[in-house]
Design a protein around this motif. Sequence first.
Motif, PDB file in Angstrom:
ATOM      1  N   SER A  73       0.834  -1.193   0.000  1.00 46.47           N
ATOM      2  CA  SER A  73       0.000   0.000   0.000  1.00 46.47           C
ATOM      3  C   SER A  73       0.875   1.251   0.000  1.00 46.47           C
ATOM      4  O   SER A  73       1.903   1.322   0.702  1.00 46.47           O
ATOM      5  N   ILE A  74       0.469   2.234  -0.806  1.00 45.93           N
ATOM      6  CA  ILE A  74       1.201   3.494  -0.821  1.00 45.93           C
ATOM      7  C   ILE A  74       1.018   4.230   0.506  1.00 45.93           C
ATOM      8  O   ILE A  74       1.963   4.833   1.041  1.00 45.93           O
ATOM      9  N   ALA A  75      -0.169   4.118   1.054  1.00 44.14           N
ATOM     10  CA  ALA A  75      -0.454   4.831   2.305  1.00 44.14           C
ATOM     11  C   ALA A  75       0.193   4.159   3.509  1.00 44.14           C
ATOM     12  O   ALA A  75       0.674   4.835   4.430  1.00 44.14           O
ATOM     13  N   ASP A  76       0.226   2.823   3.509  1.00 47.18           N
ATOM     14  CA  ASP A  76       0.789   2.089   4.642  1.00 47.18           C
ATOM     15  C   ASP A  76       1.746   1.044   4.086  1.00 47.18           C
ATOM     16  O   ASP A  76       1.337  -0.035   3.646  1.00 47.18           O
TER      17      ASP A  76
ATOM     18  N   SER B  50       3.670  -0.931   5.386  1.00 48.23           N
ATOM     19  CA  SER B  50       3.814  -2.182   6.130  1.00 48.23           C
ATOM     20  C   SER B  50       2.818  -3.245   5.664  1.00 48.23           C
ATOM     21  O   SER B  50       2.917  -4.400   6.075  1.00 48.23           O
ATOM     22  N   ARG B  51       1.891  -2.854   4.828  1.00 41.64           N
ATOM     23  CA  ARG B  51       0.872  -3.802   4.338  1.00 41.64           C
ATOM     24  C   ARG B  51       1.284  -4.285   2.939  1.00 41.64           C
ATOM     25  O   ARG B  51       1.185  -3.559   1.964  1.00 41.64           O
ATOM     26  N   TRP B  52       1.732  -5.516   2.877  1.00 42.26           N
ATOM     27  CA  TRP B  52       2.261  -6.097   1.648  1.00 42.26           C
ATOM     28  C   TRP B  52       1.349  -7.211   1.146  1.00 42.26           C
ATOM     29  O   TRP B  52       0.496  -7.732   1.855  1.00 42.26           O
ATOM     30  N   SER B  53       1.621  -7.553  -0.091  1.00 44.02           N
ATOM     31  CA  SER B  53       0.948  -8.721  -0.677  1.00 44.02           C
ATOM     32  C   SER B  53       1.867  -9.925  -0.582  1.00 44.02           C
ATOM     33  O   SER B  53       3.065  -9.793  -0.274  1.00 44.02           O
ATOM     34  N   TYR B  54       1.318 -11.083  -0.865  1.00 41.69           N
ATOM     35  CA  TYR B  54       2.152 -12.256  -1.055  1.00 41.69           C
ATOM     36  C   TYR B  54       2.908 -12.103  -2.375  1.00 41.69           C
ATOM     37  O   TYR B  54       2.526 -11.343  -3.263  1.00 41.69           O
TER      38      TYR B  54
END
Length: 524
Positions: free
Chosen positions: A181-184, A186-190
């Motif tokens: 996420s551009i905003a966060d 720390s939130r990634w995809s697999y």
Amino acid sequence: MEIIVAETYYPKPSIFLSPRGKVTLGGAVTIRCQGQHQNMMFLLYKDGNPNALQNMEPAGDVAEFPIHNVSRRDAGSYSCYYHSKLYQYTWSYPSDPVELVVAGSEFLKPTIWVSPSRVVALGGNVTIRCEGRQRSMEFFLRKAGHPNQQVRMLPNGTVAEFPITSVGQEDGGSYTCDYHSIADKSRWSYLSDPVEIIVGEPSYPKPNIYLLSPSGGVFLRGAVTIWCRGQHRGVRFVLNKERHHFPPVDSDGFEAVFPSNNVRREYGGSYSCSYHSRSEPFAVSYPSDPVELVVRDPSLPRPSISLSPTGVTAQGADVTIRCQGQRQDMRFFLNKAGDLNLQRLMDPAGDGDEFHIPTVGRQHGGNYSCSYQLQSEPFVSSQPSDTVELVVGGGSESPAPLGLTSLIIAVVSAAAASLFLLFLLMAFVCFRKTRARKGAAPRPSSTIPLQVLKAPAQQDPVYASINKGKETQTLSQKPDPGTDGLTYTELDRQVLQAKQGGPAPEPTQPSVYAAINVSRGAPQ
């Protein structure tokens, strides 16, 4: 800083993760490095960091490097070396890299594919595409063994493109992608599944591709087989499609099949295939011509079809075929029985469309049906409508070819001439037979004219009877009822010969000639 010059001597070790696959945030993973000699010193390196992270002196030939409570900082590409404990300047080659992917459960893994094909000729152009499930994401393209990653930021879209122009041997390899996420951040995809790009000389001709499907079409949850045939044995075939990555198929023959027994909507689209040698240096083919797969959805309402005018249509008239649906975003296709080519109609403004035939000919006759595809899903189709028959009448049958017409005329003319000659021959034979029955008599000499005696007015003309030693006798001028206006006279041949001074011939029967009454009209 001390610079160490090492003599490369030992073969490279192997490296792998345990457990294999993706690692979640806060989890644990162990990196194992296995050499080919005992009592060695092993060192672990991470791309982008020139310093060794850990070293290990195992008793055997396998060193383990555990990582506890995995964070995002631990993600990356790792490799390892080993050297002798006694001879520190004798090192091994570096291992192949292994990718440690740290992923949270927030986003699903993206889809990665290569266009137009992941089998690329030297100097060609390809584009690696990575599609996520969310907007406002930043995408990362990673190549195995390469420390630098490419980054694409997509504030509004979901597909990131990574073009590679003038492809060289160094561009071949295995690629993956992920996003956060551009905003966060720390939130990634697999991490996506890997896709391999094969680069080589274009030594093979392009293959042929075929779609093997039931005659009624390919239905959702049905079966379909794509068949690819090349011109070399023992090669590896690759199937190409936008937004899909298919595992390659090795073949000992000339062809490979890609079956699917549970067709889904996303299977519709354009396919091509390529093939290449199984070992380096690679020899590759160009992609085949594309083939389209259209999936029929039984849940879509069938369209209706109508013909105007109805009934038998005269040649040269205008005909309109109208297709009608129940939605606004449809694109209609017209099909004629026996013709494999679909006729695409114009995109309608409403829920129907018309197909015009301005001057109907016999070739337009037949059974027609129509189907439609949704503009939002261009490779998903409805089932075909009922059929309507266009009957073309009027006009004569098609004329025979010019050569055939000339032949017929010649045969008829020859037959007519033969019949006419046969008629003349029969008439001549009948005439000869008639004369033979009456007895042949020579014609009078041309020097003795036969005179017509004029009778008084209102009387029929008569011929004179001439006989040597006899007086001329006038026969009765009253015609015999059966003679139909004819008066006869007798000519004595002996008298005629005596008049000419010739010898008297043998007595013969007198010849009787008819006198035609020209003063009377036609017999009543």
